[in-house]
Design an enzyme around this catalytic site. Structure first.
Site, PDB file in Angstrom:
ATOM      1  N   GLY A 109      43.286  14.769  32.709  1.00  0.00           N
ATOM      2  CA  GLY A 109      44.025  13.510  32.541  1.00  0.00           C
ATOM      3  C   GLY A 109      43.513  12.676  31.377  1.00  0.00           C
ATOM      4  O   GLY A 109      44.258  11.868  30.818  1.00  0.00           O
ATOM      5  N   GLU A 132      42.178  21.983  34.359  1.00  0.00           N
ATOM      6  CA  GLU A 132      42.674  21.894  35.745  1.00  0.00           C
ATOM      7  C   GLU A 132      42.701  23.247  36.437  1.00  0.00           C
ATOM      8  O   GLU A 132      42.460  23.353  37.635  1.00  0.00           O
ATOM      9  CB  GLU A 132      44.082  21.266  35.770  1.00  0.00           C
ATOM     10  CG  GLU A 132      44.115  19.777  35.457  1.00  0.00           C
ATOM     11  CD  GLU A 132      44.202  19.448  33.973  1.00  0.00           C
ATOM     12  OE1 GLU A 132      43.980  20.348  33.132  1.00  0.00           O
ATOM     13  OE2 GLU A 132      44.501  18.283  33.669  1.00  0.00           O
TER      14      GLU A 132
HETATM   15  N1  CAA Z   1      36.358  13.254  38.791  1.00  0.00           N
HETATM   16  C1  CAA Z   1      35.400  12.699  39.554  1.00  0.00           C
HETATM   17  N2  CAA Z   1      34.103  12.626  39.170  1.00  0.00           N
HETATM   18  C2  CAA Z   1      33.792  13.147  37.972  1.00  0.00           C
HETATM   19  C3  CAA Z   1      34.742  13.753  37.129  1.00  0.00           C
HETATM   20  C4  CAA Z   1      36.090  13.788  37.578  1.00  0.00           C
HETATM   21  N3  CAA Z   1      37.083  14.295  36.848  1.00  0.00           N
HETATM   22  N4  CAA Z   1      34.123  14.205  36.014  1.00  0.00           N
HETATM   23  C5  CAA Z   1      32.830  13.877  36.140  1.00  0.00           C
HETATM   24  N5  CAA Z   1      32.631  13.242  37.322  1.00  0.00           N
HETATM   25  C6  CAA Z   1      31.365  12.750  37.880  1.00  0.00           C
HETATM   26  C7  CAA Z   1      30.537  13.856  38.478  1.00  0.00           C
HETATM   27  O1  CAA Z   1      30.960  14.170  39.777  1.00  0.00           O
HETATM   28  C8  CAA Z   1      29.164  13.254  38.451  1.00  0.00           C
HETATM   29  O2  CAA Z   1      29.042  12.335  39.499  1.00  0.00           O
HETATM   30  P1  CAA Z   1      27.703  12.311  40.417  1.00  0.00           P
HETATM   31  O3  CAA Z   1      26.623  11.869  39.470  1.00  0.00           O
HETATM   32  O4  CAA Z   1      28.017  11.304  41.456  1.00  0.00           O
HETATM   33  O5  CAA Z   1      27.502  13.689  40.914  1.00  0.00           O
HETATM   34  C9  CAA Z   1      29.182  12.463  37.149  1.00  0.00           C
HETATM   35  O6  CAA Z   1      30.557  12.249  36.834  1.00  0.00           O
HETATM   36  C10 CAA Z   1      28.550  13.217  36.000  1.00  0.00           C
HETATM   37  O7  CAA Z   1      29.176  14.496  35.908  1.00  0.00           O
HETATM   38  P2  CAA Z   1      28.353  15.863  35.850  1.00  0.00           P
HETATM   39  O8  CAA Z   1      27.112  15.764  36.665  1.00  0.00           O
HETATM   40  O9  CAA Z   1      29.286  16.974  36.191  1.00  0.00           O
HETATM   41  O10 CAA Z   1      27.952  15.863  34.302  1.00  0.00           O
HETATM   42  P3  CAA Z   1      27.832  17.109  33.303  1.00  0.00           P
HETATM   43  O11 CAA Z   1      27.295  16.557  32.048  1.00  0.00           O
HETATM   44  O12 CAA Z   1      27.147  18.243  33.946  1.00  0.00           O
HETATM   45  O13 CAA Z   1      29.378  17.584  33.068  1.00  0.00           O
HETATM   46  C11 CAA Z   1      31.714  17.314  32.668  1.00  0.00           C
HETATM   47  C12 CAA Z   1      30.305  16.720  32.483  1.00  0.00           C
HETATM   48  C13 CAA Z   1      31.866  18.587  31.811  1.00  0.00           C
HETATM   49  C14 CAA Z   1      32.719  16.256  32.179  1.00  0.00           C
HETATM   50  C15 CAA Z   1      31.957  17.665  34.152  1.00  0.00           C
HETATM   51  O14 CAA Z   1      31.665  16.530  34.942  1.00  0.00           O
HETATM   52  C16 CAA Z   1      33.332  18.110  34.486  1.00  0.00           C
HETATM   53  O15 CAA Z   1      33.662  19.278  34.273  1.00  0.00           O
HETATM   54  N6  CAA Z   1      34.189  17.209  35.040  1.00  0.00           N
HETATM   55  C17 CAA Z   1      35.476  17.545  35.543  1.00  0.00           C
HETATM   56  C18 CAA Z   1      36.478  17.878  34.435  1.00  0.00           C
HETATM   57  C19 CAA Z   1      37.826  18.258  35.032  1.00  0.00           C
HETATM   58  O16 CAA Z   1      37.977  19.246  35.710  1.00  0.00           O
HETATM   59  N7  CAA Z   1      38.863  17.430  34.735  1.00  0.00           N
HETATM   60  C20 CAA Z   1      40.199  17.653  35.206  1.00  0.00           C
HETATM   61  C21 CAA Z   1      40.464  16.818  36.428  1.00  0.00           C
HETATM   62  S1  CAA Z   1      42.026  17.216  37.161  1.00  0.00           S
HETATM   63  C22 CAA Z   1      43.156  16.303  36.297  1.00  0.00           C
HETATM   64  O17 CAA Z   1      42.837  15.578  35.379  1.00  0.00           O
HETATM   65  C23 CAA Z   1      44.577  16.489  36.742  1.00  0.00           C
HETATM   66  C24 CAA Z   1      45.588  15.904  35.826  1.00  0.00           C
HETATM   67  O18 CAA Z   1      46.248  16.588  35.084  1.00  0.00           O
HETATM   68  C25 CAA Z   1      45.839  14.487  35.799  1.00  0.00           C
END
Ligand code: CAA
Length: 258
Positions: A109, A132
């Protein structure tokens, strides 16, 4: 107005919105999306604002929809609330020009909100992706549609099917972003670009935006016809007379509508 998950600021004629949930990489939860929509609405309704900038932090523009918040939603929850529509679409519907200033992660997003803006200025540390598929869903905020229009089918399929992130340089080569600048300068560069736009006649800038966006919706012949009619309509404005008159007299135009 005070917000919980975003910051807003006025810089001259530019409205700057900063997504501000740094501990969650600016994950887009319901509050943030509601507040973003409210801020866009407020700046759009402010006559003294000519253009908007949406920025994140230095590490993340936004890492996508809030996974923890949506993980347990049922199909009926999504369907009945029309999940990822209300609030989300407000940025795309803004009639004033909007620039995304993207540093760090613009995933899911986050990438989709950036693509709803009129153009993206990327920091050299920016990473764009539609991951996603790796969490068992698909892009749901226009990613499969806007990305393919921005970068073409091959790269859009690659990104959406593998979840691969692309760098700012790759995004520049692919046409997803218009410029790449140093990370610490990305917000100022975007504000500068927005100031340039905000110094133009507002209705003319809005017409440009409407015409370019039309190219995504209709055939070339229809798009050119739409553009031609809009072009003709600029001649009904005082600002067209002012702009061309000022050019002839070698002076700076003083727009009726800014
Ligand atoms: N939603 C909720 N929390 C999230 C988040 C997300 N999309 N992305 C990061 N966070 C949170 C993590 O859960 C973590 O929280 P805690 O400290 O409470 O555990 C904090 O942010 C830090 O994240 P990481 O520990 O994972 O940090 P990292 O440096 O290891 O990785 C990252 C960073 C690559 C951005 C990884 O967090 C990640 O892959 N995030 C998710 C990305 C993703 O899949 N996005 C798509 C979401 S679905 C969507 O967007 C649908 C749509 O089309 C609208």
């Amino acid at each position: 107005m005070s917000y919980e998950t975003i910051l807003t600021e006025t810089r001259g004629r530019v409205g700057l919105i900063t997504l501000n949930r740094p501990r969650a990489f600016n994950a887009l939860n319901a509050v943030l999306i509601r507040e973003l929509a409210q801020a866009v609405e407020a700046f759009e309704n402010t006559p003294a604002i000519g253009a908007l900038v949406i920025a994140g932090g230095p590490k993340a523009f936004a890492a996508g929809a809030d996974i923890k918040e949506m993980a347990d939603k049922s199909y009926m929850d999504c369907y009945l609330e029309d999940f990822i529509t209300k609030g989300w679409e407000r940025t795309a519907q803004c009639r004033k020009p909007v620039i995304a200033a993207v540093a760090g992660y613009a995933l899911g997003g986050g990438c989709e909100i950036a693509m709803m803006c009129d153009f993206i200025i990327a920091a050299d540390n920016a990473l764009f992706g539609q991951p996603e598929i790796t969490i068992g869903t698909i892009p749901g905020a226009g990613g499969t549609q806007r990305l393919v229009r921005a970068v073409g089918k091959a790269l859009a399929m690659d990104m959406c099917l593998t979840g691969r992130q692309i760098t700012a340089e790759e995004a520049l080569r692919a046409g997803l972003v218009s410029r790449v600048v140093r990370t610490e300068e990305v917000v100022d560069e975007a504000v500068k670009a927005a100031e340039t736009i905000a110094a133009m006649s507002l209705p003319i800038a809005m017409m440009v935006k409407e015409c370019v966006n039309r190219a995504f919706e209709v055939s070339l012949a229809e798009g050119v016809r739409f553009e031609r009619r809009m072009f003709h309509s600029t001649f009904a404005t005082r600002d067209q007379k002012e702009g061309m008159g000022a050019f002839t007299l070698k002076r700076v135009p003083a727009w009726e509508y800014q």
